[in-house]
Structures are given as C-alpha cells and as structure tokens.
Design a protein around this motif. Structure first.
Motif, PDB file in Angstrom:
ATOM      1  N   LYS A  80     -35.515  65.580-114.935  1.00  0.00           N
ATOM      2  CA  LYS A  80     -34.621  64.473-114.576  1.00  0.00           C
ATOM      3  C   LYS A  80     -35.436  63.315-113.996  1.00  0.00           C
ATOM      4  O   LYS A  80     -36.461  63.531-113.354  1.00  0.00           O
ATOM      5  CB  LYS A  80     -33.584  64.930-113.549  1.00  0.00           C
ATOM      6  CG  LYS A  80     -32.485  65.797-114.155  1.00  0.00           C
ATOM      7  CD  LYS A  80     -31.330  65.928-113.207  1.00  0.00           C
ATOM      8  CE  LYS A  80     -30.249  66.834-113.747  1.00  0.00           C
ATOM      9  NZ  LYS A  80     -29.467  66.201-114.826  1.00  0.00           N
ATOM     10  N   LEU A  87     -28.854  61.474-108.300  1.00  0.00           N
ATOM     11  CA  LEU A  87     -27.462  61.620-108.714  1.00  0.00           C
ATOM     12  C   LEU A  87     -27.041  63.092-108.728  1.00  0.00           C
ATOM     13  O   LEU A  87     -25.932  63.441-108.326  1.00  0.00           O
ATOM     14  CB  LEU A  87     -27.258  61.005-110.114  1.00  0.00           C
ATOM     15  CG  LEU A  87     -25.813  60.971-110.601  1.00  0.00           C
ATOM     16  CD1 LEU A  87     -24.966  60.068-109.695  1.00  0.00           C
ATOM     17  CD2 LEU A  87     -25.712  60.477-112.042  1.00  0.00           C
ATOM     18  N   PHE A  88     -27.971  63.947-109.139  1.00  0.00           N
ATOM     19  CA  PHE A  88     -27.704  65.384-109.199  1.00  0.00           C
ATOM     20  C   PHE A  88     -27.313  65.922-107.822  1.00  0.00           C
ATOM     21  O   PHE A  88     -26.366  66.704-107.687  1.00  0.00           O
ATOM     22  CB  PHE A  88     -28.955  66.104-109.723  1.00  0.00           C
ATOM     23  CG  PHE A  88     -28.755  67.562-109.965  1.00  0.00           C
ATOM     24  CD1 PHE A  88     -28.099  68.005-111.105  1.00  0.00           C
ATOM     25  CD2 PHE A  88     -29.232  68.494-109.058  1.00  0.00           C
ATOM     26  CE1 PHE A  88     -27.915  69.364-111.339  1.00  0.00           C
ATOM     27  CE2 PHE A  88     -29.058  69.857-109.272  1.00  0.00           C
ATOM     28  CZ  PHE A  88     -28.390  70.293-110.424  1.00  0.00           C
ATOM     29  N   LEU A  90     -26.054  64.197-105.363  1.00  0.00           N
ATOM     30  CA  LEU A  90     -24.745  63.643-104.999  1.00  0.00           C
ATOM     31  C   LEU A  90     -23.610  64.394-105.697  1.00  0.00           C
ATOM     32  O   LEU A  90     -22.589  64.701-105.089  1.00  0.00           O
ATOM     33  CB  LEU A  90     -24.678  62.169-105.408  1.00  0.00           C
ATOM     34  CG  LEU A  90     -25.116  61.138-104.381  1.00  0.00           C
ATOM     35  CD1 LEU A  90     -24.978  59.745-104.980  1.00  0.00           C
ATOM     36  CD2 LEU A  90     -24.285  61.231-103.106  1.00  0.00           C
ATOM     37  N   LYS A  91     -23.834  64.682-106.972  1.00  0.00           N
ATOM     38  CA  LYS A  91     -22.804  65.393-107.749  1.00  0.00           C
ATOM     39  C   LYS A  91     -22.490  66.746-107.136  1.00  0.00           C
ATOM     40  O   LYS A  91     -21.344  67.198-107.145  1.00  0.00           O
ATOM     41  CB  LYS A  91     -23.275  65.586-109.189  1.00  0.00           C
ATOM     42  CG  LYS A  91     -23.042  64.393-110.075  1.00  0.00           C
ATOM     43  CD  LYS A  91     -23.419  64.770-111.506  1.00  0.00           C
ATOM     44  CE  LYS A  91     -23.216  63.618-112.463  1.00  0.00           C
ATOM     45  NZ  LYS A  91     -23.918  63.892-113.743  1.00  0.00           N
ATOM     46  N   ALA A  92     -23.548  67.384-106.590  1.00  0.00           N
ATOM     47  CA  ALA A  92     -23.346  68.687-105.957  1.00  0.00           C
ATOM     48  C   ALA A  92     -22.374  68.567-104.774  1.00  0.00           C
ATOM     49  O   ALA A  92     -21.742  69.544-104.380  1.00  0.00           O
ATOM     50  CB  ALA A  92     -24.675  69.268-105.497  1.00  0.00           C
ATOM     51  N   GLY A  94     -19.883  66.545-104.966  1.00  0.00           N
ATOM     52  CA  GLY A  94     -18.641  66.052-105.559  1.00  0.00           C
ATOM     53  C   GLY A  94     -18.543  64.531-105.593  1.00  0.00           C
ATOM     54  O   GLY A  94     -17.468  63.970-105.745  1.00  0.00           O
ATOM     55  N   ILE A  95     -19.693  63.868-105.437  1.00  0.00           N
ATOM     56  CA  ILE A  95     -19.687  62.400-105.486  1.00  0.00           C
ATOM     57  C   ILE A  95     -20.472  61.959-106.716  1.00  0.00           C
ATOM     58  O   ILE A  95     -21.551  62.490-106.991  1.00  0.00           O
ATOM     59  CB  ILE A  95     -20.378  61.799-104.228  1.00  0.00           C
ATOM     60  CG1 ILE A  95     -19.827  62.431-102.950  1.00  0.00           C
ATOM     61  CG2 ILE A  95     -20.259  60.285-104.198  1.00  0.00           C
ATOM     62  CD1 ILE A  95     -20.707  62.215-101.734  1.00  0.00           C
ATOM     63  N   GLU A  96     -19.921  61.012-107.457  1.00  0.00           N
ATOM     64  CA  GLU A  96     -20.684  60.488-108.599  1.00  0.00           C
ATOM     65  C   GLU A  96     -20.631  58.973-108.532  1.00  0.00           C
ATOM     66  O   GLU A  96     -19.717  58.349-109.042  1.00  0.00           O
ATOM     67  CB  GLU A  96     -20.094  61.006-109.914  1.00  0.00           C
ATOM     68  CG  GLU A  96     -20.975  60.666-111.088  1.00  0.00           C
ATOM     69  CD  GLU A  96     -20.660  61.532-112.297  1.00  0.00           C
ATOM     70  OE1 GLU A  96     -21.185  61.212-113.369  1.00  0.00           O
ATOM     71  OE2 GLU A  96     -19.907  62.496-112.174  1.00  0.00           O
ATOM     72  N   ASP A  97     -21.612  58.410-107.858  1.00  0.00           N
ATOM     73  CA  ASP A  97     -21.567  56.984-107.579  1.00  0.00           C
ATOM     74  C   ASP A  97     -22.940  56.364-107.817  1.00  0.00           C
ATOM     75  O   ASP A  97     -23.832  56.452-106.986  1.00  0.00           O
ATOM     76  CB  ASP A  97     -21.112  56.785-106.121  1.00  0.00           C
ATOM     77  CG  ASP A  97     -20.853  55.325-105.800  1.00  0.00           C
ATOM     78  OD1 ASP A  97     -21.399  54.445-106.509  1.00  0.00           O
ATOM     79  OD2 ASP A  97     -20.119  55.064-104.838  1.00  0.00           O
TER      80      ASP A  97
END
Ligand SMILES: Nc1ncnc2c1ncn2[C@@H]1O[C@H](COP(=O)(O)OP(=O)(O)OP(=O)(O)O)[C@@H](O)[C@H]1O
Ligand SMILES: [Mg+2]
Length: 232
Positions: A80, A87-88, A90-92, A94-97
C-alpha cells in the motif's frame, strides 16, 4: 491522571521479564521509558495497549479510550502507498475520509509522497508514515516504541523537534535507549533496571521546551539519568 500502571509482573516461560513495574502518566504528559535492551520496554507498551496480558498488576485508564501505537519496526503494509497505509488504519476505525488522510500527511511533512510505496521512502519518512498512521485515529494516548532508533543523529534530532510540535498537548509514552532523547522530549523519565525490570527512578524534567541540548540544566539531567541507569 491519564494512566496508572501498577505492579506489572510478566514472565515468558521461565524468563522473568517484569518484576513489579509501577508508574503513572498525567494527562498531556510526555513520559519516556528508558532501560537497556531486553529489559521489557516493548512488553510494557504492549501491556498498556492491551496486546499482552500481565501475570500480575494492572493498567488503569482515566478517560483514555483510544490508544495509538507507533511500533519499533515500522509495520507498514508494503503493497500500500503512504496514502493507502494511513487510510487503512482509519478504515479499521470505521472512518473513510480522504481529507483527513491528506491533512495528516501534510502535517508530518510528507506532502507530495502520497503515492509512494514504503520501499521508495527513507527510514525517517517511513517512521513519519508510522506516526501519521497512529495520529490519524486521533488517539488520546500515543504509545511510541523507539521510533527513531534507526535514524542518523541529525535526522533523529530533527524528528524529535518535529515530534514535539506534532504531539503537543497529547499524552505520550515513548520508549528509548537514548538518554539524550529522553532529556530532550520528556516531562518525566521512568528509568528501568535490567531484566527482570523494576522502576529504579522517576526523574521529572521541568526545563522549558524546546530545550537547548547544551544548556547546564540539560547536561545535569543527562548525568542524573546516566547514574540512575548504572545503579542496578
Ligand atoms: N512473545 C515473547 N515470547 C517470549 N519471550 C519474549 C516475547 N516477547 C519478549 N520476550 C522476551 O522478553 C524480554 C523483554 O523483551 P522486550 O521486547 O520487552 O524488551 P525491550 O526492552 O523492548 O528490548 P529492546 O530495547 O531491545 O527493544 C526479552 O528477553 C525477550 O526475549
Ligand atoms: Mg523493544
């Protein structure tokens, strides 16, 4: 108080690593743990983060809910990019910003390197991605395990200066081997004995930041930690 670490004991099989480690961390305080290799510093951070369980003792949080961890090895995902790694994380949560990712990349001085892969970065840049990843989730408590150990002296000093700017006001537990680094960064230094480790001394550093590494106060604190480390 943000965190109370009390009477931690831990063995791995027959190897006794922690022999009653007790210290506290105030809200907004920068605490350095110092001790020689193998004394159990990473183990203490892992216990605080909930990645390991102590055999005895406890870690009590006051208000703190979200720790961020900067590992001793950078642990970036090689497939990555800089952007993707952050981003990975953050996604963990539950945020995708994407905007948050861009802002944090800018903040740690990596603007323009968003699409680089870890292998295309220098060691210092990789560490900065690790710090950015930990900060992205807006942690209440930042746990940092010798993040600058592999850097050359000048880069290391620059990263220390930047770190103080980046984490201002945050509660930090920072592991290091370096006395100089501890005196530069810490509000409080927890000096650990050899394995099985105990706290041999807790040294407050009240010198105003940013600190002059050549000032008399600085050199005095350096000596104090040095002799505490030798007393085992
Ligand atoms: N998962 C594990 N299983 C078995 N032994 C372990 C494990 N993790 C750590 N140890 C042992 O515990 C001791 C302390 O390890 P730890 O990584 O906490 O030391 P450290 O103070 O962080 O050292 P360094 O400064 O070299 O990073 C070492 O002797 C190590 O071999
Ligand atoms: Mg370690």
């Amino acid at each position: 108080m943000a965190l109370m670490v009390e009477g931690l004991r831990k063995s791995y099989g027959n190897l006794k690593v922690l022999d009653g480690v007790t210290f506290s961390v105030e809200k907004g305080e920068f605490v350095c743990l110092i001790g020689e290799s193998g004394c159990g510093k990473t183990t203490i951070l892992k216990i605080i983060a909930g990645l390991e369980r102590p055999d005895e003792g406890s870690v009590e949080f006051k208000d703190v809910i979200r720790p961020g961890f900067v590992f001793q090895d950078d642990r970036l995902l090689p497939w990555k990019t800089v952007y993707g790694n952050i981003l990975f994380a953050l996604k963990a949560m539950g945020i995708e910003d994407g905007e948050v990712v861009r802002r944090i990349i800018d903040f740690v001085g990596l603007k323009g390197f968003e699409n680089y892969y870890p292998k295309q970065l220098s060691g210092g840049m990789r560490q900065r991605v690790g710090i950015a990843r930990a900060l992205a989730v807006n942690p209440d408590l930042l746990l940092m395990d010798e993040p600058f150990a592999s850097l050359d002296a000048r880069t290391r000093e620059r990263m220390q200066e930047e770190l103080l700017r980046i984490v201002e006001g945050k509660t930090v537990v920072f592991v290091t081997h370096s006395i100089d680094e501890a005196v530069y960064l810490a509000d409080k230094v927890v000096v650990l004995s050899r394995r099985p480790s105990k706290v041999v001394r807790i040294i407050e550093i009240e010198i105003e930041k940013p600190r002059d590494r050549n000032s008399e106060d600085f050199i005095e604190k350096r000596k104090e930690i040095y002799s505490a480390l030798r007393f085992k």
